[in-house]
Enzyme design. Structure first.
Site, PDB file in Angstrom:
ATOM      1  N   ASP A  31       0.846  -1.191   0.000  1.00 32.26           N
ATOM      2  CA  ASP A  31       0.000   0.000   0.000  1.00 32.26           C
ATOM      3  C   ASP A  31       0.884   1.245   0.000  1.00 32.26           C
ATOM      4  OD1 ASP A  31      -1.782   2.189   1.004  1.00 32.26           O
ATOM      5  OD2 ASP A  31      -3.199   0.540   1.251  1.00 32.26           O
ATOM      6  N   ASN A  88     -13.009  -4.166   3.217  1.00 35.52           N
ATOM      7  CA  ASN A  88     -13.954  -3.074   3.406  1.00 35.52           C
ATOM      8  C   ASN A  88     -14.932  -3.089   2.234  1.00 35.52           C
ATOM      9  OD1 ASN A  88     -12.615  -2.029   5.735  1.00 35.52           O
ATOM     10  ND2 ASN A  88     -11.098  -1.114   4.396  1.00 35.52           N
ATOM     11  N   GLY A  94     -14.929   2.378   4.680  1.00 39.17           N
ATOM     12  CA  GLY A  94     -13.573   2.836   4.407  1.00 39.17           C
ATOM     13  C   GLY A  94     -13.021   2.402   3.064  1.00 39.17           C
ATOM     14  N   GLN A  95     -13.854   1.800   2.197  1.00 31.50           N
ATOM     15  CA  GLN A  95     -13.362   1.414   0.869  1.00 31.50           C
ATOM     16  C   GLN A  95     -13.202   2.667   0.023  1.00 31.50           C
ATOM     17  OE1 GLN A  95     -15.782  -1.390  -1.331  1.00 31.50           O
ATOM     18  NE2 GLN A  95     -14.297  -1.508  -2.988  1.00 31.50           N
ATOM     19  N   SER A  96     -11.958   2.936  -0.404  1.00 29.01           N
ATOM     20  CA  SER A  96     -11.682   4.154  -1.164  1.00 29.01           C
ATOM     21  C   SER A  96     -11.400   3.877  -2.638  1.00 29.01           C
ATOM     22  CB  SER A  96     -10.507   4.912  -0.540  1.00 29.01           C
ATOM     23  OG  SER A  96      -9.353   4.102  -0.530  1.00 29.01           O
ATOM     24  N   HIS A 101     -10.358  -5.508  -2.755  1.00 25.55           N
ATOM     25  CA  HIS A 101      -9.000  -5.645  -2.249  1.00 25.55           C
ATOM     26  C   HIS A 101      -9.018  -6.085  -0.793  1.00 25.55           C
ATOM     27  CE1 HIS A 101     -10.092  -1.369  -1.774  1.00 25.55           C
ATOM     28  NE2 HIS A 101      -9.271  -1.313  -0.749  1.00 25.55           N
ATOM     29  N   LEU A 102      -8.069  -6.948  -0.488  1.00 24.43           N
ATOM     30  CA  LEU A 102      -7.901  -7.511   0.843  1.00 24.43           C
ATOM     31  C   LEU A 102      -6.646  -6.892   1.453  1.00 24.43           C
ATOM     32  CD1 LEU A 102      -8.656  -9.680   2.976  1.00 24.43           C
ATOM     33  CD2 LEU A 102      -7.314 -11.314   1.632  1.00 24.43           C
ATOM     34  N   HIS A 103      -6.810  -6.234   2.593  1.00 24.64           N
ATOM     35  CA  HIS A 103      -5.677  -5.625   3.296  1.00 24.64           C
ATOM     36  C   HIS A 103      -5.002  -6.680   4.172  1.00 24.64           C
ATOM     37  CE1 HIS A 103      -6.830  -1.316   2.623  1.00 24.64           C
ATOM     38  NE2 HIS A 103      -8.023  -1.879   2.491  1.00 24.64           N
TER      39      HIS A 103
END
Length: 115
Positions: A31, A88, A94-96, A101-103
């Site tokens: 990230d 998210n 909080g998905q921007s 996508h997996l954090h």
């Protein structure tokens, strides 16, 4: 593939990223705004806006994402101390970026609850 999607452009190689792993289904990269010493994003090569778009036929893709996340965490030395996996869904969560996508977060003690 969506030409307007930041992550699709990373998959295509149009935008550089610090890639840590890739296979036929998923890509993992660091990230650019890390929230922990380890902050890796695991994304499908296929464009899906969020986890809300997953269907039963995406089982192999989801398994590939989690397997890649586990390998990325272990590769960053987080297997023993632990790490957090976060999905998210939508702006209130909080998905921007509108690409699933997996954090993968680790490298320090993470607080709970997170938000």
């Amino acid at each position: 593939m969506s030409v307007d999607c930041l992550f699709c452009r990373i998959v295509a190689g149009d935008i550089p990223a610090d890639v840590v792993a890739r296979d036929d289904l998923v890509l993992a990269f660091r990230d650019v705004n890390p929230q922990a010493p380890t902050h890796i994003l695991v994304i499908p090569r296929e464009h899906l806006a969020s986890a809300a778009d997953l269907a039963e036929h995406h089982g192999d893709l989801l398994a590939a994402m989690f397997a890649m996340a586990n390998r990325a965490a272990a590769g960053d030395g987080r297997a023993e101390s632990g790490y957090r996996l976060v999905l998210n869904v939508g702006p209130d969560a909080g998905q921007s970026v509108d690409h699933l996508h997996l954090h993968v977060l680790g490298g320090r003690r993470l607080a709970w609850p997170p938000g």
